[in-house]
Design an enzyme around this catalytic site. Structure first.
Site, PDB file in Angstrom:
ATOM      1  N   THR A  67      21.831  32.175  16.747  1.00 20.73           N
ATOM      2  CA  THR A  67      20.902  32.028  15.923  1.00 20.73           C
ATOM      3  C   THR A  67      20.677  33.026  14.813  1.00 20.73           C
ATOM      4  O   THR A  67      21.385  33.903  14.658  1.00 20.73           O
ATOM      5  CB  THR A  67      19.667  32.303  16.769  1.00 20.73           C
ATOM      6  OG1 THR A  67      19.057  31.465  18.087  1.00 20.73           O
ATOM      7  CG2 THR A  67      18.451  32.608  15.715  1.00 20.73           C
ATOM      8  N   PHE A  92      18.564  37.810  16.979  1.00 17.71           N
ATOM      9  CA  PHE A  92      18.253  37.262  18.280  1.00 17.71           C
ATOM     10  C   PHE A  92      19.555  37.623  18.858  1.00 17.71           C
ATOM     11  O   PHE A  92      19.724  36.678  20.546  1.00 17.71           O
ATOM     12  CB  PHE A  92      17.388  36.462  18.261  1.00 17.71           C
ATOM     13  CG  PHE A  92      15.773  36.579  17.669  1.00 17.71           C
ATOM     14  CD1 PHE A  92      15.234  37.908  18.437  1.00 17.71           C
ATOM     15  CD2 PHE A  92      15.181  35.996  16.272  1.00 17.71           C
ATOM     16  CE1 PHE A  92      13.902  37.882  17.142  1.00 17.71           C
ATOM     17  CE2 PHE A  92      13.946  35.609  16.128  1.00 17.71           C
ATOM     18  CZ  PHE A  92      13.290  36.796  16.048  1.00 17.71           C
ATOM     19  N   GLU A 109      17.635  29.528  25.153  1.00 20.27           N
ATOM     20  CA  GLU A 109      18.251  28.644  25.684  1.00 20.27           C
ATOM     21  C   GLU A 109      17.755  27.520  25.548  1.00 20.27           C
ATOM     22  O   GLU A 109      17.418  26.486  26.351  1.00 20.27           O
ATOM     23  CB  GLU A 109      18.471  29.086  27.417  1.00 20.27           C
ATOM     24  CG  GLU A 109      18.939  30.707  27.563  1.00 20.27           C
ATOM     25  CD  GLU A 109      20.006  30.361  28.556  1.00 20.27           C
ATOM     26  OE1 GLU A 109      20.558  29.329  28.851  1.00 20.27           O
ATOM     27  OE2 GLU A 109      20.806  31.625  29.387  1.00 20.27           O
TER      28      GLU A 109
END
Length: 400
Positions: A138, A168, A378
């Site tokens: 990310t 993140f 996820e």
């Protein structure tokens, strides 16, 4: 499909739940307040029946159970690891941070790496040489649309020079190595994305922020990383020297086999809340009218039924992975459904318990915050519903 568990596995899971309740849950509030792992929780790991994180699809067991324990044919490695994930978080999500072999990075290496990379990095996780491995995909401008990442990897002789910014990144500040995804050719879109194993002490690997200040699951380290002229050997590219077979699509396949474990974790947290509500009702029975107590019990029954559905969806994914069957759409179903159901269950428990449920004297309010991320990481629930609709339209989905 045989979704039952063997007596040996059932015994192991019962021991694990007892451990998570007695040895781990007492540290849950401290971990939430400090955003870190309490020393007492680390010491408690020595008595845990399971010694490795369940994310890798294999479980190292047991210390207190029979050392000759062998799972039955129906209890494949993923079936067992998903069940272990549920029982571990029943005590608190803290469990998944302290066990050996943590982080999704090692799993990525197993799926995308060549034999040497698997032996060195994933094998090192299994052997306990590395404690945690990170996954840096990310970026500040892209989350679900990960193919839009801008981090670049430019070939320079026998090395690649990586520049970019990641956000993140689970375990980014505490990992022994991080799998960083970067593009070697922006014009190729997702086909140009490659994964690189980056040891934590590599010059140019900068932890901008060790841990985000989050709503819940605060003990998980989610880091912001700055990658500045970071140089790694070409052989650190996963799949080297044939990386074309190990690109972005393979990275997404990694998440297919772990999404079911997220469904299991969400179920474990929600089950803990339902059991807490049942105990609360029993202890405060005189404070409820007959009609109100009956309504309370009826709602608990409905919640348990919903969580059983969660459990079966996750176990079906695990069974299919163990059998080597297609499981992408099944994983998306479990991931899209279970976290949102679990979140609604815990929210309703809060309402049923009233002020006591909202108080920090009770862990239900913490579990409510911890659960939110399960629908996001996820692959968000919304993205999973897109995957499901596409599989139905293409005829890929197999009901069994």
């Amino acid at each position: 499909m045989d979704l039952s568990l063997s007596p040996e596995t059932t015994k192991l899971l019962a021991e694990l739940r007892e451990w998570s309740l007695s040895e781990l849950r007492p540290f849950a509030r401290e971990a939430d307040r400090t955003h870190s792992v309490p020393e007492g929780a680390v010491r408690a790991l020595a008595t845990c029946p399971v010694q490795t994180s369940p994310f890798g699809g294999r479980v190292e067991y047991p210390r207190r159970t029979d050392p000759s324990f062998v799972a039955s044919e129906s209890d494949g490695s993923y079936v067992l690891s998903y069940a272990v994930a549920e029982e571990m978080v029943y005590g608190d999500v803290l469990a998944l941070v302290i066990t050996k072999g943590n982080g999704i990075g090692g799993k990525v290496v197993n799926l995308m790496g060549n034999d040497e990379q698997i032996e060195r990095w994933a094998g090192g996780m299994d052997r306990g040489e590395f404690h945690y491995s990170g996954f840096a995909l990310t970026e500040p401008h892209c989350g679900s649309d990960a193919a839009a990442l801008r981090t670049t990897a430019v070939r320079d002789g026998d090395h690649y020079v990586i520049n970019g910014h990641k956000q993140f990144c689970t375990g980014g500040s505490i990992s022994d190595f991080v799998v960083v995804f970067a593009t070697v050719d922006p014009e190729q879109g997702s086909r140009g994305i490659r994964g690189f194993v980056v040891p934590k002490d590599t010059p140019g690997f900068n932890v901008v922020r060790a841990n985000e200040s989050k709503l819940g699951s605060r003990v998980f380290s989610t880091s912001e990383l700055g990658l500045e002229n970071l140089v790694v050997p070409a052989e650190n590219m996963l799949g080297w020297p044939n990386p074309d077979a190990a690109g972005f699509v393979k990275a997404m396949e990694t998440l297919n086999s772990t999404r079911g474990s997220v469904a299991s974790m969400a179920t474990g947290l929600a089950q803990a809340a339902v059991d807490e509500a049942a105990s609360y009702l029993a202890k405060n029975r005189t404070a409820f009218s007959v009609a109100r107590a009956a309504r309370f019990n009826d709602e608990l029954d409905r919640m348990n039924t919903a969580l059983t559905t969660n459990r079966h969806l996750a176990r079906r994914v695990a069974w299919r992975v163990d059998q080597g069957l297609p499981h992408a759409s099944h994983a998306s179903m479990a991931k899209a459904y279970a976290p949102q159901v679990a979140e609604r269950v815990v929210a309703r428990v809060l309402q049923l318990m009233g002020p006591d449920g909202y108080s920090e004297d009770c862990l239900v309010e913490k579990w409510h915050r911890d659960l939110k991320i399960q629908d996001i990481w996820e692959g968000t629930g919304n993205i999973q519903r897109i995957v499901i609709s596409r599989s139905l339209g293409s005829g890929e989905y197999q009901p069994a």
